[in-house]
Design an enzyme around this catalytic site. Structure first.
Site, PDB file in Angstrom:
ATOM      1  N   GLY A 178       1.898  -8.835   8.744  1.00  0.00           N
ATOM      2  CA  GLY A 178       1.774  -9.549   7.481  1.00  0.00           C
ATOM      3  C   GLY A 178       3.025  -9.508   6.637  1.00  0.00           C
ATOM      4  O   GLY A 178       3.357 -10.469   5.938  1.00  0.00           O
ATOM      5  N   GLY A 224       0.825  -1.199   0.000  1.00  0.00           N
ATOM      6  CA  GLY A 224       0.000   0.000   0.000  1.00  0.00           C
ATOM      7  C   GLY A 224       0.864   1.256   0.000  1.00  0.00           C
ATOM      8  O   GLY A 224       1.985   1.262   0.515  1.00  0.00           O
ATOM      9  N   ARG A 255     -12.485  -8.759 -14.354  1.00  0.00           N
ATOM     10  CA  ARG A 255     -11.526  -9.303 -15.317  1.00  0.00           C
ATOM     11  C   ARG A 255     -11.542 -10.827 -15.175  1.00  0.00           C
ATOM     12  O   ARG A 255     -12.235 -11.376 -14.321  1.00  0.00           O
ATOM     13  CB  ARG A 255     -10.113  -8.752 -15.075  1.00  0.00           C
ATOM     14  CG  ARG A 255      -9.491  -9.129 -13.745  1.00  0.00           C
ATOM     15  CD  ARG A 255      -8.117  -8.487 -13.612  1.00  0.00           C
ATOM     16  NE  ARG A 255      -7.380  -8.967 -12.460  1.00  0.00           N
ATOM     17  CZ  ARG A 255      -7.498  -8.492 -11.233  1.00  0.00           C
ATOM     18  NH1 ARG A 255      -8.365  -7.508 -10.993  1.00  0.00           N
ATOM     19  NH2 ARG A 255      -6.777  -8.983 -10.242  1.00  0.00           N
ATOM     20  N   ARG A 270      -5.784  -2.788   5.241  1.00  0.00           N
ATOM     21  CA  ARG A 270      -5.516  -1.627   6.083  1.00  0.00           C
ATOM     22  C   ARG A 270      -6.669  -1.485   7.056  1.00  0.00           C
ATOM     23  O   ARG A 270      -7.816  -1.786   6.738  1.00  0.00           O
ATOM     24  CB  ARG A 270      -5.375  -0.351   5.244  1.00  0.00           C
ATOM     25  CG  ARG A 270      -4.089  -0.265   4.447  1.00  0.00           C
ATOM     26  CD  ARG A 270      -2.883  -0.031   5.366  1.00  0.00           C
ATOM     27  NE  ARG A 270      -1.651   0.207   4.621  1.00  0.00           N
ATOM     28  CZ  ARG A 270      -0.796  -0.725   4.258  1.00  0.00           C
ATOM     29  NH1 ARG A 270      -1.056  -1.996   4.569  1.00  0.00           N
ATOM     30  NH2 ARG A 270       0.308  -0.414   3.603  1.00  0.00           N
ATOM     31  N   ARG A 309     -11.678  -3.896  -7.933  1.00  0.00           N
ATOM     32  CA  ARG A 309     -12.286  -2.641  -8.375  1.00  0.00           C
ATOM     33  C   ARG A 309     -13.013  -2.810  -9.702  1.00  0.00           C
ATOM     34  O   ARG A 309     -14.089  -2.257  -9.909  1.00  0.00           O
ATOM     35  CB  ARG A 309     -11.206  -1.560  -8.488  1.00  0.00           C
ATOM     36  CG  ARG A 309     -11.725  -0.197  -8.899  1.00  0.00           C
ATOM     37  CD  ARG A 309     -10.607   0.817  -8.890  1.00  0.00           C
ATOM     38  NE  ARG A 309      -9.501   0.401  -9.757  1.00  0.00           N
ATOM     39  CZ  ARG A 309      -8.381   1.088  -9.886  1.00  0.00           C
ATOM     40  NH1 ARG A 309      -8.196   2.197  -9.188  1.00  0.00           N
ATOM     41  NH2 ARG A 309      -7.413   0.657 -10.698  1.00  0.00           N
ATOM     42  N   HIS A 329      -0.104  -6.136  12.937  1.00  0.00           N
ATOM     43  CA  HIS A 329       0.358  -5.699  11.613  1.00  0.00           C
ATOM     44  C   HIS A 329       1.691  -6.364  11.261  1.00  0.00           C
ATOM     45  O   HIS A 329       2.712  -5.703  11.040  1.00  0.00           O
ATOM     46  CB  HIS A 329       0.493  -4.174  11.548  1.00  0.00           C
ATOM     47  CG  HIS A 329       0.463  -3.644  10.137  1.00  0.00           C
ATOM     48  ND1 HIS A 329       0.048  -2.362   9.834  1.00  0.00           N
ATOM     49  CD2 HIS A 329       0.798  -4.217   8.950  1.00  0.00           C
ATOM     50  CE1 HIS A 329       0.139  -2.169   8.522  1.00  0.00           C
ATOM     51  NE2 HIS A 329       0.595  -3.282   7.972  1.00  0.00           N
ATOM     52  N   ASP A 335      -5.175  -8.316  11.179  1.00  0.00           N
ATOM     53  CA  ASP A 335      -3.750  -7.974  11.266  1.00  0.00           C
ATOM     54  C   ASP A 335      -3.570  -6.469  11.285  1.00  0.00           C
ATOM     55  O   ASP A 335      -2.487  -5.986  11.585  1.00  0.00           O
ATOM     56  CB  ASP A 335      -2.976  -8.576  10.085  1.00  0.00           C
ATOM     57  CG  ASP A 335      -1.477  -8.341  10.219  1.00  0.00           C
ATOM     58  OD1 ASP A 335      -0.938  -8.612  11.314  1.00  0.00           O
ATOM     59  OD2 ASP A 335      -0.849  -7.882   9.245  1.00  0.00           O
TER      60      ASP A 335
END
Length: 316
Positions: free
Chosen positions: A277, A72, A172, A228, A169, A275, A251
């Protein structure tokens, strides 16, 4: 080429760096290693408190590339408004897939099979038997099907889920099957036993998991967030888990770090990891390979990989 490259690792620890640039080591300390105005390629320090990575950006008048070591980039994007047009922001695609996917499976299995309960029982010398849910035959929904989402599915498949649905988003087709758009979530959530969040934090995904999202989840479902903290409305999640209707494995949280008095720590059916990961033994070799490749491309004036946006073109 004599311009500066700022690295969050000592340069002599990274084998294969191309010759030419002046490499400067800065890992977020109070003192800068050189004049930020001379930096042309800035690698943002990894896993630092909010605000540290963007601190030198207003002074970087010559920078051409900002490279994160995270998947991110939301923690860096607010600082891009200080930069001139044409600066490329690159993320760390290829660095965190293995580690984050591993943790995702660990959180799912630990939550379903009751590992936290066993650890607490062990501390008291209690033998805690009984039946627990299995991952086998469950319907899994992955929300955010980029490279990390795909890596998660690769590791899910051997555990024999009944179905894996994929959402991103935009729609596909992949080798494993179709990826559906976010607009399909209302129809997918009621069928999912496990909902995994691996989407970037954007204006579209902030509080994507709100009261309405959670209400559509089936009774007994597990929510897993390795994205997040801001993707989830914490207040809405607390309301749901406190009823015992759903469970969660997180996480990431909002706020983060989670204050010790926060009720999420003690909410029933919630497993929290701090956190972690990305930061594993798999991180450094992959991060070094990414930086060597990106810097080689930069020095040779070749197209960079992992470009998320270009200032003045789209985004900040």
């Amino acid at each position: 080429m004599t311009a500066d490259v700022w690295l969050p690792f000592p340069p002599d620890e990274i084998a294969g760096l191309p010759e030419g640039p002046q490499y400067r080591f800065w890992d977020g300390g109070e003192e800068f290693p050189a004049d930020p105005a001379d930096c042309v390629f800035y690698v943002v320090p990894y896993m630092k408190p909010a605000g540290i990575g963007v601190r030198p950006l207003p002074l970087m008048r010559s920078v051409r590339v900002v490279q994160t070591l995270s998947a991110g980039t939301d923690h860096v994007e607010p600082g891009l408004r200080h930069l001139p047009p044409g600066v490329r922001l690159c993320n760390a695609r290829g660095v965190h897939e293995a580690s984050t996917a591993e943790l995702t499976l660990a959180l799912i299995l630990a939550s379903l099979r009751g590992i936290p309960d066993f650890v607490r029982a062990q501390d008291k010398g209690e033998w805690l038997g009984g039946f627990r849910p299995a991952l086998a035959d469950k319907d899994v929904l992955i929300v955010g099907y980029g490279s990390i989402g795909a890596a998660i599915e690769d590791r899910l498949v051997p555990f024999e889920p009944a179905r894996v649905a994929r959402v991103a988003r935009s729609a596909r087709t992949t080798e494993r099957g179709p990826v559906l758009p976010l607009t399909e979530l209302p129809s997918l959530l009621p069928e999912a036993d496990v909902v995994v969040l691996s989407t970037p934090l954007t204006e579209t995904t902030r509080h994507l998991v709100d009261a309405g999202f959670l209400a559509r989840m089936k009774d007994g479902a597990l929510l897993v967030n390795v994205a997040r903290g801001g993707v989830v409305d914490t207040k809405a999640l607390l309301s749901e888990v406190q009823t015992g209707r759903i469970t969660a494995a997180l996480d990431v949280t909002d706020p983060e770090p989670l204050p010790s008095e926060h009720p999420l720590w003690r909410a029933p059916g919630v497993l929290i990891s701090p956190h972690v990961g990305g930061p594993t033994s798999a991180f450094l070799p992959r991060a070094h390979r990414l930086l060597v490749d990106q810097l080689r491309r930069f020095v040779n004036q070749e197209e960079l990989g992992n470009v998320i946006l270009v200032t003045g073109a789209e985004g900040p």
